[in-house]
Write an enzyme that holds these catalytic residues in place. Structure first.
Site, short mmCIF file in Angstrom:
data_model
loop_
_atom_site.label_atom_id
_atom_site.label_comp_id
_atom_site.label_asym_id
_atom_site.label_seq_id
_atom_site.Cartn_x
_atom_site.Cartn_y
_atom_site.Cartn_z
N GLY A 1 0.86 -1.18 0.00
CA GLY A 1 0.00 0.00 0.00
C GLY A 1 0.90 1.23 0.00
N ARG A 2 0.36 2.31 0.59
CA ARG A 2 1.13 3.57 0.59
C ARG A 2 2.47 3.42 1.30
NH1 ARG A 2 -3.98 7.30 1.15
NH2 ARG A 2 -4.48 5.85 2.80
N ILE A 3 2.43 2.85 2.52
CA ILE A 3 3.68 2.76 3.30
C ILE A 3 4.62 1.73 2.68
CG2 ILE A 3 4.68 2.29 5.58
CD1 ILE A 3 2.03 3.32 6.80
N ARG B 1 1.04 -3.86 12.51
CA ARG B 1 0.27 -4.16 13.71
C ARG B 1 0.85 -5.42 14.36
NH1 ARG B 1 -1.03 0.29 13.65
NH2 ARG B 1 -3.12 1.19 13.57
N GLU C 1 0.02 -4.76 22.97
CA GLU C 1 0.57 -3.47 23.42
C GLU C 1 -0.19 -2.92 24.61
OE1 GLU C 1 1.04 -0.50 20.33
OE2 GLU C 1 2.00 -1.99 19.09
N HIS D 1 6.20 1.68 19.27
CA HIS D 1 5.16 2.13 18.34
C HIS D 1 5.35 3.62 17.99
CE1 HIS D 1 0.86 1.04 16.88
NE2 HIS D 1 1.45 1.89 16.05
N GLY E 1 6.22 4.67 14.75
CA GLY E 1 6.27 4.81 13.29
C GLY E 1 5.97 6.22 12.80
C1 GLV Z 1 -0.32 3.93 13.67
O1 GLV Z 1 0.02 2.82 13.93
C2 GLV Z 1 -1.41 4.27 12.81
O2 GLV Z 1 -2.18 3.38 12.40
O3 GLV Z 1 -1.54 5.45 12.51
#
Ligand code: GLV
Length: 320
Positions: A156-158, A239, A268, A287, A289
């Site tokens: 996807g985008r990331i 995730r 988490e 977490h 990112g």
């Molecule tokens: C972070 O994990 C998000 O989904 O923005």
């Protein structure tokens, strides 16, 4: 004029925009997560809720939310919200897409490089005073990154932004698996679509960018790790539950894979104690990112924009 409840600390300037529009804003001004009791209490009075991906907006919360019109989730992922229950109650749910793509891709690469080149272990070594000078067989010999095969699960985008870094920055061969083929990634980055099994077998670095769904929960189990190269590194910024954390600890402890760069955890904020003990080629971050000032600010801005729109009777900008 409406009541907005915010479950976490948010940049005051963003909340001012809600006040300027005449809304009453209550923000939980404390570190850490809101308790279930408090969430259930607050949601019963609010017309808008700005919340975190760690807040479980499930059927019980929705049922208590008599006046709620919008849940603005401060994340791109939204598996913490029971969408069916929200929809049935006529509550709009929004997320924060777009603004965190490059930032999260940067962190993915930071983890990949740090795990491969043992940056965190080497840092601790220097700080301990143990550095005695350069030699050919130094204690922190690591794994090559440039020119290796980068496997992207979820283009996807990331995923695409990570593939771009790998291909254009590090001359890596990109292979990927997804439920759909990505023509842009194939054209721009010569990325090759492969089966999940082939990706596991061929990749030197496996980066997880898939959302958490029924299908992707524990996608990385013992069987998956058994297919990976013993020299491979897994990077998960997506995730936690996409990876069976017990199986990951097993794979790392037994040398089934070489290392891991992990940003997200199965339960988490709990982290498997076995994972905490592992250091060689293993990097763990909390977490983060999307955690730059610019990006977190942009996420807050989007959440507030969505709340303003819905409370003004307009369509949300980022409905999910
Ligand atoms: C972070 O994990 C998000 O989904 O923005």
């Amino acid at each position: 004029m409406a009541k907005v409840y915010v479950t976490c600390r948010v940049f005051p300037e963003e909340l001012e925009r809600l006040r300027a529009a005449g809304h009453t804003v209550e923000m939980r001004d404390a570190p850490g997560l809101i308790t279930r009791e408090k969430l259930l209490g607050k949601v019963s009075e609010a017309e808008a809720l700005i919340c975190l991906l760690s807040d479980h907006i499930d059927a019980e919360v929705i049922e208590k939310a008599g006046k709620l019109r919008i849940v603005a989730n401060l994340a791109v992922g939204y598996e913490n919200v029971d969408l069916a229950a929200a929809q049935a109650a006529g509550i709009v749910v929004t997320n924060t897409p777009g603004v965190l793509t490059e930032t999260t891709a940067d962190l993915t690469f930071a983890l990949l490089l740090a795990a491969a080149r043992r940056v965190v272990e080497a840092d601790a070594f220097v700080r301990s005073g143990a550095f005695y000078g350069w030699e050919l067989l130094q204690p922190h010999l690591g794994l090559e990154v440039h020119g290796k095969t980068l496997g992207i699960v979820g283009m996807g985008r990331i995923g695409t932004a990570v593939a771009r870094r790998g291909r254009l920055g590090f001359g890596m061969d990109v292979i990927y698996h997804d439920s759909h083929q990505s023509k842009p990634a194939e054209t721009e980055l010569q990325a090759k679509y492969v089966s999940f099994e082939t990706l596991l077998e061929k990749s030197d670095f496996v980066c997880v960018h898939t959302p958490l769904t029924r299908e992707t929960r524990h996608l990385f189990d013992r069987q998956a790790f058994l297919r990976m190269k013993k020299t491979a590194i897994l990077v998960n910024v997506a995730r936690g539950p996409v990876v069976d954390e017990k199986a990951l600890v097993w794979a790392l402890e037994t040398g089934q894979i070489a290392g891991a760069g992990i940003d997200v955890y199965e339960e988490e904020p709990k982290v498997n104690p076995g994972l905490l003990k592992l250091q060689e080629h293993v990097v763990l971050v909390p977490h983060i990112g999307s955690a730059t000032f610019v990006t977190r600010r942009a996420m807050a801005r989007i959440a507030v924009d969505n709340v303003l729109a819905v409370l003004a009777g307009e369509a949300p900008l980022n409905p999910v």
